[in-house]
Design a protein around this motif. Sequence first.
Motif, PDB file in Angstrom:
ATOM      1  N   GLY A  73       0.769  -1.234   0.000  1.00  0.00           N
ATOM      2  CA  GLY A  73       0.000   0.000   0.000  1.00  0.00           C
ATOM      3  C   GLY A  73       0.800   1.283   0.000  1.00  0.00           C
ATOM      4  N   TRP A  74       2.115   1.203  -0.162  1.00  0.00           N
ATOM      5  CA  TRP A  74       2.932   2.411  -0.231  1.00  0.00           C
ATOM      6  C   TRP A  74       3.220   2.743  -1.690  1.00  0.00           C
ATOM      7  N   ALA A  75       3.078   4.024  -2.026  1.00  0.00           N
ATOM      8  CA  ALA A  75       3.365   4.486  -3.383  1.00  0.00           C
ATOM      9  C   ALA A  75       4.497   5.499  -3.345  1.00  0.00           C
ATOM     10  N   ILE A  76       5.394   5.423  -4.330  1.00  0.00           N
ATOM     11  CA  ILE A  76       6.478   6.382  -4.479  1.00  0.00           C
ATOM     12  C   ILE A  76       6.174   7.208  -5.722  1.00  0.00           C
ATOM     13  N   LEU A  77       6.101   8.541  -5.549  1.00  0.00           N
ATOM     14  CA  LEU A  77       5.710   9.435  -6.632  1.00  0.00           C
ATOM     15  C   LEU A  77       6.807  10.461  -6.870  1.00  0.00           C
ATOM     16  N   PRO A  78       7.689  10.240  -7.837  1.00  0.00           N
ATOM     17  CA  PRO A  78       8.705  11.247  -8.147  1.00  0.00           C
ATOM     18  C   PRO A  78       8.120  12.358  -9.000  1.00  0.00           C
ATOM     19  N   GLY A  79       8.586  13.555  -8.803  1.00  0.00           N
ATOM     20  CA  GLY A  79       8.097  14.683  -9.594  1.00  0.00           C
ATOM     21  C   GLY A  79       8.909  15.928  -9.322  1.00  0.00           C
ATOM     22  N   GLN A  80       8.321  17.065  -9.550  1.00  0.00           N
ATOM     23  CA  GLN A  80       8.992  18.322  -9.280  1.00  0.00           C
ATOM     24  C   GLN A  80       7.970  19.390  -8.915  1.00  0.00           C
ATOM     25  N   ALA A  83      11.237  24.161 -10.028  1.00  0.00           N
ATOM     26  CA  ALA A  83      12.540  23.628 -10.428  1.00  0.00           C
ATOM     27  C   ALA A  83      13.180  22.802  -9.316  1.00  0.00           C
ATOM     28  N   THR A  84      12.373  22.295  -8.380  1.00  0.00           N
ATOM     29  CA  THR A  84      12.895  21.529  -7.259  1.00  0.00           C
ATOM     30  C   THR A  84      12.492  20.072  -7.375  1.00  0.00           C
ATOM     31  N   ALA A  85      13.473  19.181  -7.292  1.00  0.00           N
ATOM     32  CA  ALA A  85      13.190  17.750  -7.327  1.00  0.00           C
ATOM     33  C   ALA A  85      12.405  17.365  -6.086  1.00  0.00           C
ATOM     34  N   THR A  86      11.358  16.584  -6.272  1.00  0.00           N
ATOM     35  CA  THR A  86      10.500  16.207  -5.168  1.00  0.00           C
ATOM     36  C   THR A  86      10.093  14.749  -5.306  1.00  0.00           C
ATOM     37  N   VAL A  87      10.151  14.009  -4.194  1.00  0.00           N
ATOM     38  CA  VAL A  87       9.660  12.645  -4.149  1.00  0.00           C
ATOM     39  C   VAL A  87       8.614  12.565  -3.048  1.00  0.00           C
ATOM     40  N   TRP A  88       7.412  12.108  -3.398  1.00  0.00           N
ATOM     41  CA  TRP A  88       6.324  11.951  -2.442  1.00  0.00           C
ATOM     42  C   TRP A  88       6.159  10.475  -2.120  1.00  0.00           C
ATOM     43  N   ARG A  89       5.771  10.199  -0.878  1.00  0.00           N
ATOM     44  CA  ARG A  89       5.515   8.830  -0.429  1.00  0.00           C
ATOM     45  C   ARG A  89       4.076   8.782   0.092  1.00  0.00           C
ATOM     46  N   ALA A  90       3.241   8.016  -0.584  1.00  0.00           N
ATOM     47  CA  ALA A  90       1.825   7.983  -0.258  1.00  0.00           C
ATOM     48  C   ALA A  90       1.471   6.688   0.457  1.00  0.00           C
ATOM     49  N   ASN A  91       0.768   6.823   1.577  1.00  0.00           N
ATOM     50  CA  ASN A  91       0.326   5.680   2.361  1.00  0.00           C
ATOM     51  C   ASN A  91      -1.136   5.412   2.031  1.00  0.00           C
ATOM     52  N   LEU A  92      -1.394   4.480   1.111  1.00  0.00           N
ATOM     53  CA  LEU A  92      -2.763   4.236   0.663  1.00  0.00           C
ATOM     54  C   LEU A  92      -3.514   3.274   1.572  1.00  0.00           C
ATOM     55  N   HIS A  93      -2.796   2.440   2.328  1.00  0.00           N
ATOM     56  CA  HIS A  93      -3.492   1.486   3.181  1.00  0.00           C
ATOM     57  C   HIS A  93      -3.872   2.089   4.528  1.00  0.00           C
ATOM     58  N   SER A  94      -3.413   3.296   4.817  1.00  0.00           N
ATOM     59  CA  SER A  94      -3.752   3.957   6.074  1.00  0.00           C
ATOM     60  C   SER A  94      -5.068   4.692   5.959  1.00  0.00           C
ATOM     61  N   ILE A  95      -5.785   4.799   7.052  1.00  0.00           N
ATOM     62  CA  ILE A  95      -7.045   5.533   7.066  1.00  0.00           C
ATOM     63  C   ILE A  95      -6.818   7.014   6.802  1.00  0.00           C
ATOM     64  N   PHE A  96      -5.583   7.477   7.032  1.00  0.00           N
ATOM     65  CA  PHE A  96      -5.286   8.900   6.830  1.00  0.00           C
ATOM     66  C   PHE A  96      -4.933   9.220   5.373  1.00  0.00           C
ATOM     67  N   ARG A  97      -4.607   8.194   4.577  1.00  0.00           N
ATOM     68  CA  ARG A  97      -4.277   8.399   3.176  1.00  0.00           C
ATOM     69  C   ARG A  97      -3.231   9.508   3.007  1.00  0.00           C
ATOM     70  N   PHE A  99      -0.009  11.742   2.016  1.00  0.00           N
ATOM     71  CA  PHE A  99       0.915  11.976   0.910  1.00  0.00           C
ATOM     72  C   PHE A  99       2.014  12.884   1.453  1.00  0.00           C
ATOM     73  N   SER A 100       3.183  12.314   1.768  1.00  0.00           N
ATOM     74  CA  SER A 100       4.235  13.064   2.435  1.00  0.00           C
ATOM     75  C   SER A 100       5.403  13.306   1.487  1.00  0.00           C
ATOM     76  N   LYS A 101       5.938  14.518   1.509  1.00  0.00           N
ATOM     77  CA  LYS A 101       7.124  14.851   0.727  1.00  0.00           C
ATOM     78  C   LYS A 101       8.346  14.347   1.478  1.00  0.00           C
ATOM     79  N   VAL A 102       9.086  13.407   0.881  1.00  0.00           N
ATOM     80  CA  VAL A 102      10.204  12.782   1.573  1.00  0.00           C
ATOM     81  C   VAL A 102      11.551  13.191   1.003  1.00  0.00           C
ATOM     82  N   TYR A 103      11.576  13.871  -0.144  1.00  0.00           N
ATOM     83  CA  TYR A 103      12.849  14.325  -0.702  1.00  0.00           C
ATOM     84  C   TYR A 103      12.598  15.551  -1.559  1.00  0.00           C
ATOM     85  N   HIS A 104      13.431  16.554  -1.398  1.00  0.00           N
ATOM     86  CA  HIS A 104      13.379  17.716  -2.282  1.00  0.00           C
ATOM     87  C   HIS A 104      14.741  18.399  -2.264  1.00  0.00           C
ATOM     88  N   GLU A 105      15.197  18.793  -3.430  1.00  0.00           N
ATOM     89  CA  GLU A 105      16.503  19.438  -3.529  1.00  0.00           C
ATOM     90  C   GLU A 105      16.588  20.224  -4.827  1.00  0.00           C
TER      91      GLU A 105
END
Length: 352
Positions: A73-80, A83-97, A99-105
Amino acid sequence: RFNRVKMLLKWCLLCWIGLIVCRTTPCTKYKYIIATGSSGAVYSTNAGSTWHTHTSFPQGTDLSLSSWMSSDGWAILPGQVHATATVWRANLHSIFRSFSKVYHERFGDFSFIPRSPCFSGKQGYIIGASANPETVLLKTTNAGKDWSATGSITALSNSVDMKCFPSYQVISGLDASTRTLVIIRNDTTGKVLNATVTGLQPGLSVVTMAFSNDTHGWAAATAYMGKATWILQTTNGGFDWNFITKINNATLNKLQTFPSSSILYGAGTPDRTLSNPGAVMKSVDGGKNWKMLSTPVAQPQSIFFTSPLEGFLVGASPDFNNKILKTTNGGNSWEQLYSTSSLLLSAISVGC
């Protein structure tokens, strides 16, 4: 007493065998589906019966590049974001659903675009192609919770793809300075080897790859403003590639195959001149011959097949609605799971 010890050891052995079987049995029932685009994400936690949208990302967030869905149930969503690199980590199996930003530079004043996540267990990589004279490889060892740059490799343009194996990665793209095709094999010791590509005309870049095991793989190469796709094959883990066929009037940007299989699926959008129709194609002989499958959308963006028969497709229809579809017969027919006119969807991933 001896019999009790013997029974205990037998029970432990059975538990150990059961644990191994559970860990190695492939997933056959998929319930998590996530599709992303330039303006948000849509996901299902019950195999497409109901859908949820998440659009509360910061303004300017682009998640249209790719996505990866784990088996829990975890999703990794790379994007921007701008002009900032961003990686989001989404918890789909949690009741809170969440979407947390885990990397940006941000790398200077240049745009840094993370692409092509690939995982094996908790370890994963994302390749970043930028306007800087370097390409950065990001690595995680805890299923995407934390990321760090592991070093730079040959400077590549934004047309990159990556496939990961336990001891190396195969990375493809267009050399940022010479504008020539480059396929790189990067191993765990830091040794980078440029692969040999034969039988291919200049001016092409590999936009997608697919491997059936750690030695056999295929790649699709296209030209800017092109109207065709060149299929390459490797049988030694990406060290050498050979041209095997050319597909006219189709520009494929996504390839997929299966473990120890010669079946390939491909999807592509119309070329930049809009003279080519979108295509969903299939090969059953290792990429030598291809046939067009039914294409329920005018602009297929991405595919995700869970088996040679079951697969998912995301793309835009002629009325500009973005749709998620499913096939259970190898692409001969498709069932619509979701449709929206408010999200531009271009990547899809599925997990157990």
